[in-house]
Design an enzyme around this catalytic site. Sequence first.
Site, short mmCIF file in Angstrom:
data_model
loop_
_atom_site.label_atom_id
_atom_site.label_comp_id
_atom_site.label_asym_id
_atom_site.label_seq_id
_atom_site.Cartn_x
_atom_site.Cartn_y
_atom_site.Cartn_z
N SER A 242 -13.07 22.28 25.52
CA SER A 242 -11.87 22.46 24.71
C SER A 242 -10.79 21.44 25.07
O SER A 242 -11.06 20.25 25.03
CB SER A 242 -11.38 23.90 24.87
OG SER A 242 -10.69 24.30 23.72
N HIS A 383 -16.14 29.65 20.00
CA HIS A 383 -15.53 28.70 20.93
C HIS A 383 -15.67 29.22 22.37
O HIS A 383 -15.07 30.24 22.71
CB HIS A 383 -14.04 28.60 20.54
CG HIS A 383 -13.27 27.57 21.28
ND1 HIS A 383 -13.39 26.23 21.01
CD2 HIS A 383 -12.36 27.67 22.27
CE1 HIS A 383 -12.58 25.55 21.79
NE2 HIS A 383 -11.95 26.40 22.58
C1 GCU Z 1 -6.15 25.65 21.12
C2 GCU Z 1 -5.95 24.27 20.59
C3 GCU Z 1 -7.23 23.44 20.70
C4 GCU Z 1 -7.77 23.47 22.11
C5 GCU Z 1 -7.93 24.91 22.53
C6 GCU Z 1 -8.35 25.10 23.99
O1 GCU Z 1 -7.03 26.34 20.29
O2 GCU Z 1 -5.55 24.39 19.26
O3 GCU Z 1 -6.98 22.09 20.34
O4 GCU Z 1 -8.96 22.75 22.19
O5 GCU Z 1 -6.70 25.58 22.42
O6 GCU Z 1 -8.19 24.21 24.81
O7 GCU Z 1 -8.79 26.20 24.31
#
Ligand code: GCU
Length: 405
Positions: A242, A383
């Site tokens: 992420s 995710h």
């Molecule tokens: C949020 C953000 C993302 C990121 C994510 C994370 O969702 O919008 O861009 O990748 O956090 O790091 O968990």
Amino acid sequence: MLCLGQEVNYEESRVPSYELPDVLRTESGHQVRSVADWERIRRPELLDVFSETMYGRTPREHIPVRYRVIKENKNALEGKATMRQVELRFEKNGKTLRTLLLLMLPNAVKKDIPMFIGYNFKGNHSTINDTSIVYSENFKLVRAPDHSDWQPGVQASRWDYHRIIDRGYGVATMCYHDMYPDKEGFKEHSAAALFSDFRSAEDAGDYWQAIGVWAWGSSRIVDYLETCDELDKNAFILVGHSRQGKAALWAGAQDPRFSMVIANNSGSGGAALSKREFGERIAIVSSIKPHWFAKNLDAYHDKEQDMPFDQHMLIALMAPRPVYVGSAEKDLWADPRGEYLAAYHASPVYQLYGKIGLKDPYPPAVHDPIYQDIGYHLRAGIHDLNSYDWFCFLNFADRHFRDKK
Ligand code: GCU
């Protein structure tokens, strides 16, 4: 979903038609046809574009550091691993930053241990249910008010130590807050505060921010790992999930000591193509966390089509080192297809080196990983970073570090 007044697109049919800038065409219009021209002209140009516009410039100043092993357990994971906790203490300009690195090393491998290096989100203690793990100073600063994140092992599902150790790999992990607390108002406690230009340069549009500092910090972890005799210095594998997938790509672009880079569910500002305007867009990612990206990126809010670059160029900066992009089917916010396409469009640079990128313009099916010099998988589910992801990363690493020996 509405965010910052913008409707988020999750429909493939509503992706605008877009043109990706040619990764092999220099700013003066010259077509790159050799590795020499790529390395001498185009690669430095692209590094400069990402520094100027997206992540900010990494300062070159040297920050002195001292290392101290604070705990060692040779019988971790039922005797399979040695767990070592090391303090990396940075000092400059009258300020000190203490960070804590957790090493997990396979006891069955005595030398040339290949290493996964990656930040965790909730403290070293979150990666394993073990009460001997020390809590870092910055973690204590930003911890949840209800202490729900104090529990050892709260994110152990993201760190499949048993599987990794059984396959003969080691892990070096650190809480990402140690290098830059990911919370508004804690910049003073970041590694950026140690640098002489802290405060004097912070208003500059290309001043580095959290992602830049996390990337710098992973290179500092490598500095330490280079001092450890039992490790394979040619098999430092940087892995990030992420927001840390974004930082991993940026670190890998800048530091060739990462022999492999893995970006998992990295999304906008990571592996995903911005010009697709699918899921999270530039205006969102650079506004929800204004301390992640360089301020210059704000110029492209709602103007992705004007960007003179896109994320395939960032992935191409790993070449010829193996690079891996992991997506998740339900992680539409991160645009799995856009993540695949960026990796696909980085392939011409791999071809220049005689390497094999991604051949098909369409992503593979769920759980049908590709392990070329560019690797990719689409995992079922949301995710996250889980055991299936590690299974693929390990296969990819074996392919490059073991099968080729
Ligand atoms: C949020 C953000 C993302 C990121 C994510 C994370 O969702 O919008 O861009 O990748 O956090 O790091 O968990």
